[in-house]
Design an enzyme around this catalytic site. Structure first.
Site, PDB file in Angstrom:
ATOM      1  N   LYS A   1      55.274 -22.414 -20.759  1.00  0.00           N
ATOM      2  CA  LYS A   1      54.860 -23.017 -19.494  1.00  0.00           C
ATOM      3  C   LYS A   1      53.407 -23.420 -19.608  1.00  0.00           C
ATOM      4  CE  LYS A   1      57.018 -23.633 -15.538  1.00  0.00           C
ATOM      5  NZ  LYS A   1      58.488 -23.671 -15.407  1.00  0.00           N
TER       6      LYS A   1
HETATM    7  N1  GLU Z   1      59.895 -26.748 -14.862  1.00  0.00           N
HETATM    8  C1  GLU Z   1      61.324 -26.649 -14.929  1.00  0.00           C
HETATM    9  C2  GLU Z   1      61.756 -25.193 -14.936  1.00  0.00           C
HETATM   10  O1  GLU Z   1      61.077 -24.330 -14.444  1.00  0.00           O
HETATM   11  C3  GLU Z   1      61.909 -27.471 -16.052  1.00  0.00           C
HETATM   12  C4  GLU Z   1      61.453 -27.145 -17.414  1.00  0.00           C
HETATM   13  C5  GLU Z   1      61.943 -28.144 -18.460  1.00  0.00           C
HETATM   14  O2  GLU Z   1      62.671 -29.061 -18.120  1.00  0.00           O
HETATM   15  O3  GLU Z   1      61.556 -27.967 -19.609  1.00  0.00           O
HETATM   16  O4  GLU Z   1      62.823 -24.859 -15.366  1.00  0.00           O
END
Ligand code: GLU
Length: 549
Positions: free
Chosen positions: A239
């Site tokens: 993240k």
């Molecule tokens: N931010 C989204 C999540 O928390 C998507 C992450 C992604 O598509 O890599 O799952």
């Protein structure tokens, strides 16, 4: 390794346990320690007042103090000194709550080994050094606690447990960008955290929000690991985040900030390394700038470095709406399991950004009556139903829901407590707590946001029989279509929307049924079951790969 003897205070009233712990402590040559043992809390507090204790080993049930009160009094007497709880098998839940209230770890006395005890102490001391720093956030503690709870249920190997409790790589950057008047330079903090690198490249979104910190990003990275593993995607979790309020920036400022942030983390991202995506406060446009910045550096277009980018740049059909669509696929499957007729059901959706608005739209298409909705500006309630088209039109014109005519304005708390069949959470973390979990009136709680429910609230929901679609399952549609986007990108081919939605549904329903079965077989809540699914897969992979060198 610690070179000085560690000064330990053991507060334990059972003489047999006291002796056992003291023996275990001296049995491991890796731990040089001096132990002082007392049997009452009052004596322990007096000892702590001398200010020369490095760590407390604490039994919570003592003759002169009981349960969490014991921990709170120790923490009050010596806030800086880390505490490890010693628990009996019957009191594991209490111990888990103590960790949520600030203890570092808990150890079950009945099957304790000297290596596990010594390791927990060494690890706690190094975590305590990191504390006071940015790791220490409620969200990171929640993610660690959920993991520890699942680890306890699955009797997870202690080597793996310690390994997965912290992310493997963490990049903290501070960087400048010009405000539009070109005289002001703003400096902000950014992060990229990669939790597990054993499963393939790492994957996860980038969040722009004024409260982002390292602990929050680390928690989200950890959840991504479990989410990808639960979906059987070949990714570890990551993240990113920048501590900035994106609504306070112009589009040009947002572009400069994004390009500089990308440049700061460029060495650790890439289509085979770590693939960002949108999250709260970022969107397709931000991904386009990120992709462009990366591509400029390497000298050719690299669409597969991000997902969630515009379709014309190699984005996938169906990615934008994937999280909401996936959540509604899962709500339908849950309704079937619960015997709930969705065409007569009512729903409340908290949050009206990408996830919330698509969730509301797909629920309405399934015939569900939307009686409540909210965003940062207001909550809205109409027992006769809200029109999703009218809400979208209002937001297109006014940016926020406030002022929407055909509804009563209500507070966020009132919204969460509305009488409804389905409550979908698609806003921030930390929404369902011990304070309000008793008052929720839904049958099904569907988590589109990450981390919206606190650990103790989970127990209350479970006891009340509210069916929970936990975040790592509920919102996994987003990363699943991101995976499709990445696969299409590296193969230079495109799939149709029908193909994408069909594959998405298959993957989500498979994970749903595995989770449901595990929850039923083991009589555990859906979150713990989903976590165990994810953690088991990562554990298996880690054991197969072994430790380098
Ligand atoms: N931010 C989204 C999540 O928390 C998507 C992450 C992604 O598509 O890599 O799952």
């Amino acid at each position: 390794m610690l070179d000085l003897p560690v000064r330990l205070l053991l507060i334990e009233d059972n003489p047999l346990h006291r002796r056992l712990i003291q023996q275990l402590l001296t049995a491991d040559p890796q731990l040089q320690c001096e132990v002082e043992a007392v049997e009452r809390l009052a004596d322990g507090l007096a000892r702590l007042a001398r200010n020369d204790v490095d760590l407390v080993l604490l039994d919570l049930v003592l003759p002169d103090s009981q349960e969490l009160e014991t921990l709170l009094r120790v923490r009050l007497a010596a806030p800086q000194v880390p505490v490890v709880i010693l628990t009996s098998l019957d009191d594991v839940k209490l111990a888990a709550r103590a960790v949520e209230s600030g203890a570092y770890d808990y150890l079950v006395k009945s099957n304790l080994k000297s290596t596990a005890l010594s390791r927990s102490i060494r690890y706690t001391l190094s975590r305590a050094r990191a504390r006071g720093g940015e790791w220490d956030s409620p969200m990171f503690r929640l993610a660690q606690q959920q993991f520890l709870k699942a680890a306890q249920y699955m009797d997870l190997d202690d080597n793996i447990r310690q390994r997965l409790l912290f992310p493997q790589r963490t990049q903290v950057v501070s960087f400048p960008f010009f405000r539009d008047d070109r005289s002001q330079v703003e400096t902000v903090f950014g992060y990229r955290v990669q939790h597990v690198l054993s499963m393939g490249p790492t994957k996860g979104g980038i969040r722009y929000h004024q409260d982002v910190d390292l602990g929050e990003v680390a928690a989200l990275a950890m959840w991504m690991t479990w989410k990808c593993a639960l979906m059987k995607l070949p990714f570890g979790g990551a993240k990113g985040g920048v501590r900035v309020d994106p609504t306070s920036l112009s589009k040009r400022e947002l572009q400069r900030l994004t390009r500089r942030y990308t440049a700061e983390i460029i060495d650790i991202i890439g289509p085979d390394r770590d693939i960002p995506a949108p999250d709260m406060g970022t969107d397709e446009q931000v991904m386009a700038w990120l992709m462009d910045t990366y591509s400029q550096q390497v000298g050719h277009a690299v669409p597969a470095v991000v997902t969630g980018k515009p379709v014309v740049l190699g984005g996938s059909l169906g990615r934008k709406e994937a999280t909401g669509r996936g959540l509604v696929y899962l709500i339908k499957a849950s309704a079937e399991h619960l015997g709930l007729d969705l065409s007569r059901a009512s729903a409340v959706v908290q949050g009206f950004g990408n996830v919330g608005s698509y969730t509301a739209r797909f629920l309405a298409e399934a015939g569900v009556k939307l009686v409540g909705v909210s965003d940062v500006s207001t909550g809205l309630f109409n027992p006769n139903g809200l029109s999703v088209d009218a809400l979208l039109a209002h937001v297109a014109e006014h940016r926020v829901l406030a002022g929407f005519p055909d509804a009563e304005a209500i507070s966020n708390q009132e919204l969460l407590e509305l009488d409804c069949d389905v409550l979908a959470l698609a806003a921030l973390q930390n929404q369902v707590t011990v304070e309000n979990a008793d008052r929720l009136k839904c049958r099904l709680l569907a988590e589109g946001a990450n981390g919206p429910t606190m650990l103790e609230a989970d127990d209350i929901l479970f006891e009340r029989g509210i069916f929970v679609l936990p975040d790592i399952l509920g919102n996994a549609g987003g990363v699943t279509v991101s995976y499709f986007e990445w696969v299409q990108g590296i193969q230079n081919l495109t799939w149709t929307l029908e193909e994408i939605n069909a594959r998405l549904q298959t993957i989500l329903l498979d994970a749903f049924h595995r989770t449901l079965k595990r929850a039923g077989d083991n009589h555990i809540d859906m979150r713990t079951a989903a976590l165990i699914e994810g953690v088991s897969r990562v554990t298996e992979a880690k054991l197969l790969r072994g430790v380098f060198p």
